[in-house]
Design an enzyme around this catalytic site. Sequence first.
Site, PDB file in Angstrom:
ATOM      1  N   CYS A 107      51.905  59.174  18.339  1.00  0.00           N
ATOM      2  CA  CYS A 107      52.910  59.950  19.090  1.00  0.00           C
ATOM      3  C   CYS A 107      53.590  61.063  18.289  1.00  0.00           C
ATOM      4  O   CYS A 107      53.699  62.191  18.774  1.00  0.00           O
ATOM      5  CB  CYS A 107      53.985  59.027  19.636  1.00  0.00           C
ATOM      6  SG  CYS A 107      53.323  57.807  20.739  1.00  0.00           S
ATOM      7  N   ARG A 167      53.621  62.150   3.508  1.00  0.00           N
ATOM      8  CA  ARG A 167      52.228  61.722   3.687  1.00  0.00           C
ATOM      9  C   ARG A 167      52.166  60.244   4.041  1.00  0.00           C
ATOM     10  O   ARG A 167      51.300  59.508   3.556  1.00  0.00           O
ATOM     11  CB  ARG A 167      51.372  62.049   2.456  1.00  0.00           C
ATOM     12  CG  ARG A 167      49.859  62.148   2.818  1.00  0.00           C
ATOM     13  CD  ARG A 167      48.950  62.271   1.601  1.00  0.00           C
ATOM     14  NE  ARG A 167      49.241  63.429   0.803  1.00  0.00           N
ATOM     15  CZ  ARG A 167      49.456  63.384  -0.516  1.00  0.00           C
ATOM     16  NH1 ARG A 167      49.386  62.222  -1.168  1.00  0.00           N
ATOM     17  NH2 ARG A 167      49.731  64.483  -1.186  1.00  0.00           N
ATOM     18  N   SER A 168      53.108  59.786   4.896  1.00  0.00           N
ATOM     19  CA  SER A 168      53.065  58.377   5.300  1.00  0.00           C
ATOM     20  C   SER A 168      51.874  58.164   6.226  1.00  0.00           C
ATOM     21  O   SER A 168      51.366  59.104   6.849  1.00  0.00           O
ATOM     22  CB  SER A 168      54.360  57.988   6.005  1.00  0.00           C
ATOM     23  OG  SER A 168      54.464  58.629   7.262  1.00  0.00           O
ATOM     24  N   ASP A 196      53.567  64.737  -0.995  1.00  0.00           N
ATOM     25  CA  ASP A 196      54.371  63.508  -1.021  1.00  0.00           C
ATOM     26  C   ASP A 196      55.112  63.447  -2.347  1.00  0.00           C
ATOM     27  O   ASP A 196      55.109  64.410  -3.113  1.00  0.00           O
ATOM     28  CB  ASP A 196      53.545  62.266  -0.684  1.00  0.00           C
ATOM     29  CG  ASP A 196      52.783  61.691  -1.857  1.00  0.00           C
ATOM     30  OD1 ASP A 196      52.726  62.360  -2.921  1.00  0.00           O
ATOM     31  OD2 ASP A 196      52.252  60.591  -1.725  1.00  0.00           O
ATOM     32  N   ILE A 197      55.760  62.329  -2.596  1.00  0.00           N
ATOM     33  CA  ILE A 197      56.611  62.228  -3.783  1.00  0.00           C
ATOM     34  C   ILE A 197      55.782  62.395  -5.063  1.00  0.00           C
ATOM     35  O   ILE A 197      56.285  62.884  -6.062  1.00  0.00           O
ATOM     36  CB  ILE A 197      57.391  60.883  -3.749  1.00  0.00           C
ATOM     37  CG1 ILE A 197      58.505  60.839  -4.779  1.00  0.00           C
ATOM     38  CG2 ILE A 197      56.474  59.682  -3.859  1.00  0.00           C
ATOM     39  CD1 ILE A 197      59.809  61.351  -4.249  1.00  0.00           C
TER      40      ILE A 197
HETATM   41  N1  LIG Z   1      61.085  62.122  15.100  1.00  0.00           N
HETATM   42  C1  LIG Z   1      60.187  61.178  15.223  1.00  0.00           C
HETATM   43  O1  LIG Z   1      59.551  61.063  16.263  1.00  0.00           O
HETATM   44  C2  LIG Z   1      59.951  60.252  14.081  1.00  0.00           C
HETATM   45  C3  LIG Z   1      60.713  60.398  12.956  1.00  0.00           C
HETATM   46  N2  LIG Z   1      60.530  59.583  11.889  1.00  0.00           N
HETATM   47  C4  LIG Z   1      61.419  59.837  10.748  1.00  0.00           C
HETATM   48  O2  LIG Z   1      60.661  60.514   9.760  1.00  0.00           O
HETATM   49  C5  LIG Z   1      61.101  60.147   8.478  1.00  0.00           C
HETATM   50  C6  LIG Z   1      59.919  59.633   7.662  1.00  0.00           C
HETATM   51  O3  LIG Z   1      59.420  58.439   8.217  1.00  0.00           O
HETATM   52  P1  LIG Z   1      58.125  57.735   7.595  1.00  0.00           P
HETATM   53  O4  LIG Z   1      57.031  58.718   7.490  1.00  0.00           O
HETATM   54  O5  LIG Z   1      57.918  56.520   8.385  1.00  0.00           O
HETATM   55  O6  LIG Z   1      58.700  57.391   6.114  1.00  0.00           O
HETATM   56  P2  LIG Z   1      57.966  56.803   4.830  1.00  0.00           P
HETATM   57  O7  LIG Z   1      59.056  56.341   3.940  1.00  0.00           O
HETATM   58  O8  LIG Z   1      56.860  55.885   5.197  1.00  0.00           O
HETATM   59  O9  LIG Z   1      57.276  58.077   4.146  1.00  0.00           O
HETATM   60  C7  LIG Z   1      58.007  59.097   3.542  1.00  0.00           C
HETATM   61  C8  LIG Z   1      57.079  60.152   2.950  1.00  0.00           C
HETATM   62  O10 LIG Z   1      57.864  61.185   2.369  1.00  0.00           O
HETATM   63  C9  LIG Z   1      57.461  61.387   1.017  1.00  0.00           C
HETATM   64  N3  LIG Z   1      58.606  61.770   0.213  1.00  0.00           N
HETATM   65  C10 LIG Z   1      59.716  61.041  -0.037  1.00  0.00           C
HETATM   66  N4  LIG Z   1      60.549  61.736  -0.848  1.00  0.00           N
HETATM   67  C11 LIG Z   1      59.960  62.919  -1.094  1.00  0.00           C
HETATM   68  C12 LIG Z   1      60.306  64.044  -1.875  1.00  0.00           C
HETATM   69  N5  LIG Z   1      61.457  64.111  -2.534  1.00  0.00           N
HETATM   70  N6  LIG Z   1      59.453  65.083  -1.911  1.00  0.00           N
HETATM   71  C13 LIG Z   1      58.294  65.028  -1.245  1.00  0.00           C
HETATM   72  N7  LIG Z   1      57.905  64.000  -0.500  1.00  0.00           N
HETATM   73  C14 LIG Z   1      58.722  62.945  -0.434  1.00  0.00           C
HETATM   74  C15 LIG Z   1      56.881  60.075   0.585  1.00  0.00           C
HETATM   75  O11 LIG Z   1      56.031  60.217  -0.524  1.00  0.00           O
HETATM   76  C16 LIG Z   1      56.156  59.635   1.851  1.00  0.00           C
HETATM   77  O12 LIG Z   1      54.907  60.274   1.943  1.00  0.00           O
HETATM   78  C17 LIG Z   1      62.206  59.126   8.701  1.00  0.00           C
HETATM   79  O13 LIG Z   1      63.438  59.793   8.663  1.00  0.00           O
HETATM   80  C18 LIG Z   1      61.926  58.594  10.068  1.00  0.00           C
HETATM   81  O14 LIG Z   1      63.083  58.089  10.687  1.00  0.00           O
HETATM   82  C19 LIG Z   1      59.552  58.658  11.873  1.00  0.00           C
HETATM   83  C20 LIG Z   1      58.755  58.451  12.967  1.00  0.00           C
HETATM   84  C21 LIG Z   1      58.934  59.216  14.166  1.00  0.00           C
END
Ligand SMILES: NC(=O)C1=CN([C@@H]2O[C@H](COP(=O)(O)OP(=O)(O)OC[C@H]3O[C@@H](n4cnc5c(N)ncnc54)[C@H](O)[C@@H]3O)[C@@H](O)[C@H]2O)C=CC1
Length: 333
Positions: free
Chosen positions: A149, A184-185, A207-208
């Site tokens: 999604c 890159r999650s 990613d990080i």
């Molecule tokens: N708007 C929407 O429909 C959705 C929003 N989200 C939001 O998106 C955000 C991320 O969610 P997920 O991907 O599940 O999180 P996750 O924690 O699984 O992945 C985070 C990603 O960001 C990278 N990252 C973290 N710090 C970084 C930095 N300083 N520099 C570069 N890359 C960095 C990590 O390496 C990882 O690849 C959350 O805030 C979540 O709530 C998630 C799903 C749906």
Amino acid sequence: MAAADAPAGCKVVLASTVAKSLSSEVQEGLNQVGKAPLLVGFLANHDPAARMYADWTGKTCRESGFEFDLRQVDKEELEDQILAANQDDKVDGIIVYYPIFGNRQDQYLQQIVDINKDVEGLSHRYVFNMYQNIRFLDEAKLQKSILPCTPLAIVKILEYLHVYNPVLPYGNRLFGHNITVVNRSEVVGRPLAALLANDGANVYSVDIANIQNFTRGSGIKKKRHEVHDKDGWKLEDCVPLSDVVISGVPGDKFKFPTQLLRDGAVCINFSSEKNFGPEVKEKASIYVPAIGKVTICVLQRNLLRLIQNRRGPSVPSGTATEKPGTLEALTES
Ligand SMILES: NC(=O)C1=CN([C@@H]2O[C@H](COP(=O)(O)OP(=O)(O)OC[C@H]3O[C@@H](n4cnc5c(N)ncnc54)[C@H](O)[C@@H]3O)[C@@H](O)[C@H]2O)C=CC1
Ligand SMILES: Nc1nc(=O)c2c([nH]1)NC[C@@H]1CN(c3ccc(C(=O)N[C@@H](CCC(=O)O)C(=O)O)cc3)C=[N+]21
């Protein structure tokens, strides 16, 4: 801010505007299905973001002719609860809010949801099709595969913004664009980079730890994307090259270095936090501050698609079959 002080060049596009353009398509699908589809959500964690998203999904569903049943369950009971919902003919779609165990057990749970009820496209077959750029489930190309999604919501936003160029053939419409994706999650960033590259973009996935390049190669000659490590690359190397920047870093510590942006870049934030500061408007041509409303529309669209796929193909002759296996063919109604 008074109109005279507003940055002249930047247009802020809200998710609600894009969602409106998709919701007529959803309503049409709903009319064809002829009932209120039932989506069941399982909440087994105490993540406030998941709760907020779930409540918000419920509200939107009820307002637009869908039923949503949120079930708060103990995580040790979740497996049996999912299996029961798989068996229940009244249930059309299932969404499980992650993380639950935060380890490989979550992947196990993703695979036990019946593929015919998997609205988020997390089943192995759907994930495989996405990475392999396979857009249909059947040989006759009548049943479309399901895409995740949030990545699909971002594709829909880029279509709305005309970053997808309809002069180009389906499947190549992002050719010529350089796109940076910060995240890159497995649920958002990596599938998104793959989808955009499969549609012809040159993608920098950040990613990080490092930066990778997702690309179909020079002249987009390859059928699907491949991935190369960009050793030693930093945001400073890829952001100035990018006409689109998509950021989804969780937490409130990260702030995207907007001074690196190319003038007139398109900036999209999908994190719960504001990754871009207000100064993004001084540089961007278009800024999309949040995308949640579009994600929920896409969730509804996926649910309708599952019901249509279950009922068997009833595609009017000469629509789906005429189109090559492209994302547009998959994302169009
Ligand atoms: N708007 C929407 O429909 C959705 C929003 N989200 C939001 O998106 C955000 C991320 O969610 P997920 O991907 O599940 O999180 P996750 O924690 O699984 O992945 C985070 C990603 O960001 C990278 N990252 C973290 N710090 C970084 C930095 N300083 N520099 C570069 N890359 C960095 C990590 O390496 C990882 O690849 C959350 O805030 C979540 O709530 C998630 C799903 C749906
Ligand atoms: N299986 C599964 N799928 C998910 O998609 C999933 C999940 N589990 N677990 C929890 C996270 C969290 N999540 C968010 C959705 C929208 C916004 C969001 O950004 N909403 C508003 C912003 C709200 C605000 O400004 O506070 C918007 O985009 O407009 C945030 C977070 C989905 N998740």
